[in-house]
Design a protein around this motif. Sequence first.
Motif, PDB file in Angstrom:
ATOM      1  N   THR A  61       0.783  -1.229   0.000  1.00 11.97           N
ATOM      2  CA  THR A  61       0.000   0.000   0.000  1.00 11.97           C
ATOM      3  C   THR A  61       0.821   1.287   0.000  1.00 11.97           C
ATOM      4  O   THR A  61       0.368   2.271  -0.602  1.00 11.97           O
ATOM      5  CB  THR A  61      -1.012   0.013   1.162  1.00 11.97           C
ATOM      6  N   PRO A  62       1.992   1.370   0.632  1.00  8.72           N
ATOM      7  CA  PRO A  62       2.735   2.640   0.533  1.00  8.72           C
ATOM      8  C   PRO A  62       3.068   3.002  -0.919  1.00  8.72           C
ATOM      9  O   PRO A  62       2.849   4.138  -1.345  1.00  8.72           O
ATOM     10  CB  PRO A  62       4.000   2.390   1.358  1.00  8.72           C
ATOM     11  N   PHE A  63       3.563   2.038  -1.680  1.00  7.47           N
ATOM     12  CA  PHE A  63       3.885   2.300  -3.085  1.00  7.47           C
ATOM     13  C   PHE A  63       2.612   2.627  -3.870  1.00  7.47           C
ATOM     14  O   PHE A  63       2.592   3.574  -4.675  1.00  7.47           O
ATOM     15  CB  PHE A  63       4.600   1.103  -3.703  1.00  7.47           C
ATOM     16  N   ALA A  64       1.558   1.859  -3.636  1.00  8.18           N
ATOM     17  CA  ALA A  64       0.297   2.091  -4.357  1.00  8.18           C
ATOM     18  C   ALA A  64      -0.255   3.481  -4.053  1.00  8.18           C
ATOM     19  O   ALA A  64      -0.767   4.157  -4.954  1.00  8.18           O
ATOM     20  CB  ALA A  64      -0.725   1.016  -3.995  1.00  8.18           C
ATOM     21  N   SER A  65      -0.135   3.927  -2.809  1.00 11.54           N
ATOM     22  CA  SER A  65      -0.666   5.252  -2.468  1.00 11.54           C
ATOM     23  C   SER A  65       0.110   6.356  -3.173  1.00 11.54           C
ATOM     24  O   SER A  65      -0.472   7.338  -3.632  1.00 11.54           O
ATOM     25  CB  SER A  65      -0.671   5.463  -0.959  1.00 11.54           C
ATOM     26  N   VAL A  66       1.431   6.205  -3.284  1.00 10.96           N
ATOM     27  CA  VAL A  66       2.231   7.202  -3.999  1.00 10.96           C
ATOM     28  C   VAL A  66       1.811   7.260  -5.469  1.00 10.96           C
ATOM     29  O   VAL A  66       1.618   8.344  -6.034  1.00 10.96           O
ATOM     30  CB  VAL A  66       3.741   6.887  -3.873  1.00 10.96           C
ATOM     31  N   VAL A  67       1.631   6.109  -6.073  1.00 10.64           N
ATOM     32  CA  VAL A  67       1.223   6.064  -7.485  1.00 10.64           C
ATOM     33  C   VAL A  67      -0.161   6.688  -7.655  1.00 10.64           C
ATOM     34  O   VAL A  67      -0.372   7.521  -8.550  1.00 10.64           O
ATOM     35  CB  VAL A  67       1.248   4.610  -8.015  1.00 10.64           C
ATOM     36  N   LEU A  68      -1.108   6.319  -6.808  1.00 11.05           N
ATOM     37  CA  LEU A  68      -2.466   6.838  -6.942  1.00 11.05           C
ATOM     38  C   LEU A  68      -2.538   8.343  -6.697  1.00 11.05           C
ATOM     39  O   LEU A  68      -3.226   9.062  -7.438  1.00 11.05           O
ATOM     40  CB  LEU A  68      -3.410   6.088  -6.009  1.00 11.05           C
ATOM     41  N   VAL A  69      -1.840   8.837  -5.678  1.00 12.54           N
ATOM     42  CA  VAL A  69      -1.835  10.288  -5.417  1.00 12.54           C
ATOM     43  C   VAL A  69      -1.197  11.023  -6.596  1.00 12.54           C
ATOM     44  O   VAL A  69      -1.677  12.083  -7.010  1.00 12.54           O
ATOM     45  CB  VAL A  69      -1.134  10.615  -4.081  1.00 12.54           C
ATOM     46  N   SER A  70      -0.137  10.467  -7.155  1.00  9.74           N
ATOM     47  CA  SER A  70       0.496  11.085  -8.323  1.00  9.74           C
ATOM     48  C   SER A  70      -0.465  11.135  -9.505  1.00  9.74           C
ATOM     49  O   SER A  70      -0.531  12.148 -10.217  1.00  9.74           O
ATOM     50  CB  SER A  70       1.752  10.310  -8.722  1.00  9.74           C
ATOM     51  N   LEU A  71      -1.212  10.067  -9.716  1.00  8.05           N
ATOM     52  CA  LEU A  71      -2.188  10.049 -10.807  1.00  8.05           C
ATOM     53  C   LEU A  71      -3.305  11.060 -10.579  1.00  8.05           C
ATOM     54  O   LEU A  71      -3.741  11.749 -11.510  1.00  8.05           O
ATOM     55  CB  LEU A  71      -2.770   8.643 -10.984  1.00  8.05           C
ATOM     56  N   ILE A  72      -3.780  11.154  -9.345  1.00  8.92           N
ATOM     57  CA  ILE A  72      -4.837  12.122  -9.028  1.00  8.92           C
ATOM     58  C   ILE A  72      -4.341  13.544  -9.258  1.00  8.92           C
ATOM     59  O   ILE A  72      -5.011  14.354  -9.907  1.00  8.92           O
ATOM     60  CB  ILE A  72      -5.336  11.936  -7.578  1.00  8.92           C
ATOM     61  N   CYS A  73      -3.153  13.850  -8.734  1.00 10.96           N
ATOM     62  CA  CYS A  73      -2.597  15.196  -8.917  1.00 10.96           C
ATOM     63  C   CYS A  73      -2.335  15.488 -10.387  1.00 10.96           C
ATOM     64  O   CYS A  73      -2.622  16.590 -10.872  1.00 10.96           O
ATOM     65  CB  CYS A  73      -1.316  15.357  -8.106  1.00 10.96           C
ATOM     66  N   GLY A  74      -1.810  14.516 -11.101  1.00  6.42           N
ATOM     67  CA  GLY A  74      -1.577  14.697 -12.526  1.00  6.42           C
ATOM     68  C   GLY A  74      -2.863  14.943 -13.287  1.00  6.42           C
ATOM     69  O   GLY A  74      -2.909  15.773 -14.200  1.00  6.42           O
ATOM     70  N   GLY A  75      -3.922  14.242 -12.911  1.00  3.98           N
ATOM     71  CA  GLY A  75      -5.222  14.455 -13.544  1.00  3.98           C
ATOM     72  C   GLY A  75      -5.781  15.836 -13.291  1.00  3.98           C
ATOM     73  O   GLY A  75      -6.311  16.485 -14.201  1.00  3.98           O
ATOM     74  N   VAL A  76      -5.621  16.312 -12.066  1.00  4.33           N
ATOM     75  CA  VAL A  76      -6.099  17.658 -11.736  1.00  4.33           C
ATOM     76  C   VAL A  76      -5.327  18.707 -12.534  1.00  4.33           C
ATOM     77  O   VAL A  76      -5.915  19.636 -13.099  1.00  4.33           O
ATOM     78  CB  VAL A  76      -5.975  17.922 -10.221  1.00  4.33           C
ATOM     79  N   VAL A  77      -4.013  18.558 -12.581  1.00 10.21           N
ATOM     80  CA  VAL A  77      -3.191  19.507 -13.346  1.00 10.21           C
ATOM     81  C   VAL A  77      -3.541  19.445 -14.829  1.00 10.21           C
ATOM     82  O   VAL A  77      -3.689  20.475 -15.488  1.00 10.21           O
ATOM     83  CB  VAL A  77      -1.686  19.242 -13.110  1.00 10.21           C
ATOM     84  N   ALA A  78      -3.707  18.237 -15.362  1.00 17.06           N
ATOM     85  CA  ALA A  78      -4.035  18.091 -16.786  1.00 17.06           C
ATOM     86  C   ALA A  78      -5.389  18.716 -17.114  1.00 17.06           C
ATOM     87  O   ALA A  78      -5.537  19.361 -18.157  1.00 17.06           O
ATOM     88  CB  ALA A  78      -4.031  16.618 -17.174  1.00 17.06           C
ATOM     89  N   ASN A  79      -6.363  18.544 -16.225  1.00 19.34           N
ATOM     90  CA  ASN A  79      -7.686  19.121 -16.467  1.00 19.34           C
ATOM     91  C   ASN A  79      -7.668  20.642 -16.429  1.00 19.34           C
ATOM     92  O   ASN A  79      -8.571  21.283 -16.966  1.00 19.34           O
ATOM     93  CB  ASN A  79      -8.696  18.601 -15.447  1.00 19.34           C
ATOM     94  N   ASN A  80      -6.669  21.216 -15.769  1.00 16.50           N
ATOM     95  CA  ASN A  80      -6.590  22.665 -15.657  1.00 16.50           C
ATOM     96  C   ASN A  80      -5.399  23.236 -16.423  1.00 16.50           C
ATOM     97  O   ASN A  80      -4.943  24.342 -16.127  1.00 16.50           O
ATOM     98  CB  ASN A  80      -6.500  23.062 -14.180  1.00 16.50           C
TER      99      ASN A  80
END
Length: 135
Positions: A61-80
Amino acid sequence: STILASAVTPLLTKLIVGSAVPVSGMSLCVACAKVVLAPVALGVLMNETTPKVCRWVSRFTPFASVVLVSLICGGVVANNASMWTGSSMSLPVLILLSVIMTHLIGFAAGYLVPKRLFDFSEKTSRTISIETGMQ
């Protein structure tokens, strides 16, 4: 702190940024509930019902959380992305500084309050600092 952050972040965003950028407090609350509260509730439920599975999964889960948070942040930045490229530099710089300062204040307060006010150990104060600063 997770539950408090889910409620306070949208309210502060509405209060502080609401006049400059249209912000829907309800939409932010719903988004925070989906991203923060639902996974926490699911984790608590799973830990209560299947603790052995949770212990096994917790190795990853530590690795998975880093990947998922990165994807979420990347999605927010990409949408804006249009905001970053189509506006003057003052708004993106202001947003970036706000994000950096929010986390720096969280890290500092998360360390100093437990350490100085409550005389917590170094290890505990650092742990609280990381938890607070990341939120």
